[in-house]
Design an enzyme around this catalytic site. Structure first.
Site, short mmCIF file in Angstrom:
data_model
loop_
_atom_site.label_atom_id
_atom_site.label_comp_id
_atom_site.label_asym_id
_atom_site.label_seq_id
_atom_site.Cartn_x
_atom_site.Cartn_y
_atom_site.Cartn_z
N ASP A 44 0.83 -1.21 0.00
CA ASP A 44 0.00 0.00 0.00
C ASP A 44 0.86 1.25 0.00
OD1 ASP A 44 -2.15 -1.61 0.04
OD2 ASP A 44 -3.08 -0.72 1.82
N ALA A 45 1.94 1.20 0.79
CA ALA A 45 2.80 2.38 0.89
C ALA A 45 3.45 2.68 -0.45
CB ALA A 45 3.85 2.15 1.97
N GLU A 46 3.88 1.63 -1.14
CA GLU A 46 4.49 1.84 -2.46
C GLU A 46 3.47 2.40 -3.44
OE1 GLU A 46 7.89 -1.68 -2.44
OE2 GLU A 46 5.85 -2.12 -3.07
N LEU A 95 -13.14 18.98 -18.30
CA LEU A 95 -13.05 20.41 -18.54
C LEU A 95 -11.61 20.83 -18.77
CD1 LEU A 95 -15.40 21.52 -15.64
CD2 LEU A 95 -15.89 21.74 -18.08
N GLU A 128 -19.77 28.07 -10.88
CA GLU A 128 -20.10 27.04 -9.87
C GLU A 128 -18.82 26.55 -9.22
OE1 GLU A 128 -21.80 23.95 -12.23
OE2 GLU A 128 -23.49 25.17 -12.89
N LYS A 130 -16.08 24.19 -8.02
CA LYS A 130 -15.73 22.87 -8.55
C LYS A 130 -15.35 21.96 -7.40
CE LYS A 130 -13.02 20.62 -12.16
NZ LYS A 130 -12.43 19.50 -11.43
N ASP A 132 -14.20 18.52 -5.82
CA ASP A 132 -13.42 17.38 -6.27
C ASP A 132 -14.04 16.11 -5.69
OD1 ASP A 132 -11.49 16.19 -7.69
OD2 ASP A 132 -9.89 16.50 -6.22
N GLU A 187 -22.18 15.77 -8.86
CA GLU A 187 -20.97 15.33 -8.17
C GLU A 187 -21.34 14.72 -6.83
OE1 GLU A 187 -18.45 16.00 -10.08
OE2 GLU A 187 -16.61 15.88 -8.90
N TYR A 255 -25.44 19.51 -11.40
CA TYR A 255 -24.92 20.68 -12.10
C TYR A 255 -24.91 20.61 -13.62
CZ TYR A 255 -20.67 17.81 -11.89
OH TYR A 255 -19.78 16.80 -11.98
N LYS A 343 -8.75 26.90 -11.90
CA LYS A 343 -8.27 26.25 -10.68
C LYS A 343 -7.65 27.25 -9.71
CE LYS A 343 -8.80 21.79 -11.71
NZ LYS A 343 -7.67 20.89 -11.78
N CYS A 437 14.20 1.31 19.00
CA CYS A 437 12.86 1.83 19.28
C CYS A 437 12.95 3.00 20.26
CB CYS A 437 12.00 0.72 19.85
SG CYS A 437 10.43 1.30 20.50
N CYS A 440 11.41 2.02 23.79
CA CYS A 440 11.96 1.04 24.72
C CYS A 440 13.43 0.72 24.49
CB CYS A 440 11.15 -0.25 24.67
SG CYS A 440 11.42 -1.23 23.19
N CYS A 455 9.71 -2.26 16.00
CA CYS A 455 10.36 -2.55 17.27
C CYS A 455 10.26 -4.05 17.54
CB CYS A 455 9.65 -1.76 18.37
SG CYS A 455 10.05 -2.31 20.01
N CYS A 461 8.15 -3.30 25.37
CA CYS A 461 8.01 -1.95 24.84
C CYS A 461 6.76 -1.28 25.42
CB CYS A 461 7.92 -2.00 23.33
SG CYS A 461 7.75 -0.37 22.60
S1 IVH Z 1 -19.47 20.24 -15.59
C1 IVH Z 1 -19.04 19.35 -19.81
N1 IVH Z 1 -19.65 21.33 -13.24
O1 IVH Z 1 -15.08 18.31 -12.84
C2 IVH Z 1 -18.96 19.69 -18.40
N2 IVH Z 1 -18.12 19.56 -13.53
O2 IVH Z 1 -13.12 18.23 -15.12
C3 IVH Z 1 -18.76 18.53 -17.53
N3 IVH Z 1 -16.91 18.95 -11.49
O3 IVH Z 1 -15.87 15.23 -14.25
C4 IVH Z 1 -18.68 18.79 -16.13
N4 IVH Z 1 -17.85 20.43 -10.18
O4 IVH Z 1 -16.36 15.56 -11.81
C5 IVH Z 1 -19.05 20.39 -13.98
N5 IVH Z 1 -19.95 22.39 -11.20
C6 IVH Z 1 -19.34 21.45 -11.94
C7 IVH Z 1 -18.38 20.59 -11.42
C8 IVH Z 1 -17.78 19.65 -12.25
C9 IVH Z 1 -16.98 19.44 -10.27
C10 IVH Z 1 -16.01 17.86 -11.91
C11 IVH Z 1 -16.71 16.70 -12.56
C12 IVH Z 1 -16.11 16.56 -13.92
C13 IVH Z 1 -14.82 17.30 -13.77
C14 IVH Z 1 -14.43 17.90 -15.10
#
Ligand code: IVH
Length: 715
Positions: A44-46, A95, A128, A130, A132, A187, A255, A343, A437, A440, A455, A461
């Site tokens: 997992d760490a790798e 996007l 809007e 964005k 993640d 999302e 959205y 961004k 360690c 200890c 350890c 310990c």
């Molecule tokens: S619109 C054609 N609106 O960003 C437009 N995407 O890089 C398609 N996302 O896969 C997406 N907030 O997971 C849109 N207000 C928002 C969003 C959004 C987050 C994410 C979404 C998409 C990714 C696009």
């Protein structure tokens, strides 16, 4: 794993591109091994290191981010068995990114160019946040939610309808009017607070699982600790069991639109209003901007609000409001010409590294933690960061006194991104990871192929004491009733029980303990201590195998303890042979490693344990209190196989060859692989080859499977 010594910031563009390609492939392969074959090829760490490296390079070279970037594909996004495929009515796109005003201006210019609009024409945008998270496609037929899918490759996703149905935010039925058929996109995400709680819970579960594994108990599938809210949301949505998804705190903002049998609105803003009427949550921070010049201010406003939001956002999506213009603009490749994601700069800060603490986990794992001059990273004060393990420290060459660049990954967990070499003090030295360690003083070892140093002072310990004591008295170990976790902690914290041997000296402190609330005072509890002391006395002669298991030596579970007890019979003999086995290459070490079911790796763990003088002292202290009973081999010494050399060859019908060999071993036989004059029996299964022939040549007695089973008293 390839060694990657070059810091991301030292890569040339060309190198970065090549490495991103290599990383995409390696991570995809690891995902397949883990998720589809259930056979991880790297730790997992790798795996996390690969992902971190990929993210770090992408952060520095955003324009080189690949279409198949592992940071886009959710970890575990490889189609897990059990999800049907689902084709989207219209593709789910990604996007283009903007990072500065100039990028946004270029975006609006290209819109004007494409639509042949003059400078006077006002471009209205909807802005809007964005988030993640994970985009999903929701299909409604006659207003009823019928299907939900992940984005997948943009054209075909995975059908996760059952999981999405567990989301409280998802309308199951749209109020009329609605198109006969419509796809709605949004999302799915986890809030920061929910993520932190979930992260803590998963960490605890993983830790518990590790302890069970160490005790040799059966454990369930590996527990993934999500690195950020996005991973947590993705993992939660891709559960094969919807009940698991239902327990995860997932939220949804809608959205965007996909295919629709009839148009819903003329502008994107009106479309969002319609989504709200249908019962969807639309991000309340969404705004219709009067013109394109308002974007820069909005970007600034949201950047300021960012740290205070209870979910992560990594930018703002600007969408051209007029849907007729959107249609005319269409797409280039996989991105629309009418929208852009502007961004935020990564939240970073520099500060001084004051020291590196080594923490000892409950299972003895040594984990480095950076302690820094507190600094504000995007609105959150940060003072600590994990350094994961010693390889990570070496790879980044992080030194005490260095000025380091900090970043909050997924905006929550702080990481050290790199070192500012120009500011490195002249007298700085590479960090030396301790080999003892800190809790200890026992030596800490790192088995070959593992990333974690541990350890070896399990019995003494302090960081591990309570866990070890709990194990020592547990059911398959010494099975002492009345010593639950709470009581162990009480006795431990009072300084009365610090080692297993102390348990057997508890009677010396009876008068003290009797004074404690709930231990002797008052009518009902007065028997508690008496009962406990009686339970302890009843265990002064444990079977040797339980005694060995109780020591909690890494990888010596109940099964291996049994093998050891049967092989060495008495405690005195076992102790003497283990001590001799600490010498690599010794005859005792060879013997240990060749016991069926033990093998060289476990032999090494045992040797490490006995090589630590303090463990021996604790063991002898314990042996002064308890006298383990000698073990007998199953079937006693009167089995015809006791002391005999046995070879199995060919295919057996009634059991696997492994099992037959284990049985012979338990009967006191020495099982070998090749036939020689010293061989006493060759058990010949179907299709036996050269070994059967050799036995005949040497005049060694051969047995059929039926004969073997009869003599072994199996039938
Ligand atoms: S619109 C054609 N609106 O960003 C437009 N995407 O890089 C398609 N996302 O896969 C997406 N907030 O997971 C849109 N207000 C928002 C969003 C959004 C987050 C994410 C979404 C998409 C990714 C696009």
């Amino acid at each position: 794993m390839t060694r990657r010594d070059t810091l991301p910031e030292q890569l040339t563009e060309e190198e970065a591109a090549a490495e991103l390609a290599a990383l995409a492939e390696e991570i995809a392969q690891a995902d397949i091994a883990y998720h589809q074959n259930d056979a991880p090829e790297i730790t997992d760490a790798e795996y996390d290191a690969l992902r971190r490296r990929n993210t770090a390079i992408e952060a520095l070279f955003p324009h080189l981010k690949r279409a198949d970037s592992p940071s886009e594909a959710t970890p575990g996004a490889a189609p897990a068995a059990g999800f049907a495929k689902s084709r989207h009515g219209t593709p789910m796109l990604s996007l283009d990114n903007a990072f500065a005003v100039a990028d946004f201006e270029e975006f609006t210019r290209s819109i004007r160019r494409f639509l042949k609009l003059s400078e006077e024409e006002v471009l209205r945008f909807v802005a809007e946040p964005k988030i993640d998270g994970l985009s999903v496609n929701l299909t409604y037929e006659k207003g009823v939610f019928v299907r939900g899918a992940t984005r997948g490759d943009g054209t075909v996703g995975e059908d996760i309808t059952r999981n999405l149905e567990t989301l409280p935010d998802l309308p199951r039925q749209l109020p009329a009017p609605f198109p006969e058929q419509i796809e709605i996109r949004g999302e799915v995400f986890m809030t920061k607070a929910d993520f932190l709680a979930f992260h803590a819970e998963q960490t605890r579960l993983a830790e518990e699982r590790e302890q069970r594994r160490e005790r040799g108990e059966k454990v369930g599938p590996e527990i993934r600790i999500p690195a950020n809210p996005r991973n947590a949301a993705a993992g939660s949505l891709r559960q094969l069991d919807p009940e698991v998804t239902a327990r995860r705190p997932l939220k949804l903002f809608a959205y965007a639109q996909g295919a629709s049998s009839t148009p819903v609105a003329e502008t994107h803003w009106d479309y969002l209003q319609q989504l709200e009427r249908w019962g969807f949550d639309v991000n309340p921070l969404s705004r219709r901007l009067p013109d394109e010049n308002a974007a820069e201010d909005f970007q600034g406003e949201l950047a300021e609000k960012r740290a205070g939001l209870d979910y992560d956002i990594d930018g703002v999506v600007y969408k051209l409001d007029r849907l007729d213009w959107q249609t005319r603009l269409g797409f280039v490749g996989r991105t629309p010409r009418w929208a852009i994601a502007w961004k935020f700069p990564a939240e970073r800060a520099t500060t001084e590294l004051l020291r590196i603490d080594i923490q000892v986990g409950r299972t003895g794992a040594l984990t480095p933690r950076a302690v820094m001059q507190p600094v504000n990273v995007g609105g959150v004060m940060v003072q600590h960061a994990t350094l994961h393990n010693e390889d990570e420290i070496a790879r980044k060459d992080v030194r005490i006194g260095d000025t380091v660049v900090l970043q909050r990954a997924g905006d929550v967990i702080p990481q050290i991104v790199s070192v500012v070499l120009e500011k490195r003090p002249e007298d700085s030295k590479p960090f030396e990871f301790p080999t003892t360690c800190p809790a200890c003083g026992s030596h800490a070892v790192r088995p070959e192929g593992e990333v974690v140093r541990r350890c070896t002072g399990g019995l003494i310990c302090p960081a591990q004491t309570v866990e070890r004591l709990k194990h020592f008295v547990s059911r398959n170990a010494l099975d002492i009733e009345g010593l639950g976790e709470e009581n162990i902690i009480a006795l431990h914290d009072a300084g009365l029980v610090k080692s297993p041997a102390d348990i057997f000296r508890l009677h010396e402190h009876a008068a003290t303990v009797r004074q404690w609330e709930g231990w002797g005072k008052g009518g009902k509890s007065s028997k508690k201590l008496d009962n406990l002391l009686a339970a302890i006395e009843a265990r002064r002669n444990p079977p040797l195998e339980r005694f060995i298991f109780a020591l909690g030596i890494r990888r010596i579970g109940a099964q291996n303890a049994k093998l050891l007890a049967r092989h060495y019979h008495s405690f005195a003999n076992w102790r003497a042979r283990m001590l001799a086995a600490t010498t690599i290459g010794s005859e005792a070490r060879e013997e240990l490693g060749s016991i069926q079911g033990i093998g060289p790796a476990i032999a090494t763990e045992l040797a490490e344990f006995f090589a630590e003088a303090r463990n021996r002292a604790a063991l002898d202290d314990l042996a002064s209190q308890v006298t383990p009973q000698d073990a007998e081999s199953i079937g006693g010494s009167d089995s015809p196989f006791a002391g005999k050399v046995v070879v199995f060859t060919g295919t057996l019908e009634q059991s696997s060859r492994d099992e037959a060999e284990a049985i012979a071993d338990r009967l006191g036989a020495k099982v070998t692989k090749s036939v020689s004059k010293k061989t006493d029996f060759v058990v010949v299964g179907a299709d036996a080859g050269s070994k059967a022939k050799k036995a005949a040549e040497l005049g060694v007695r051969t047995l059929t499977e039926a004969e073997w089973r009869q003599m072994a008293l199996l039938d």
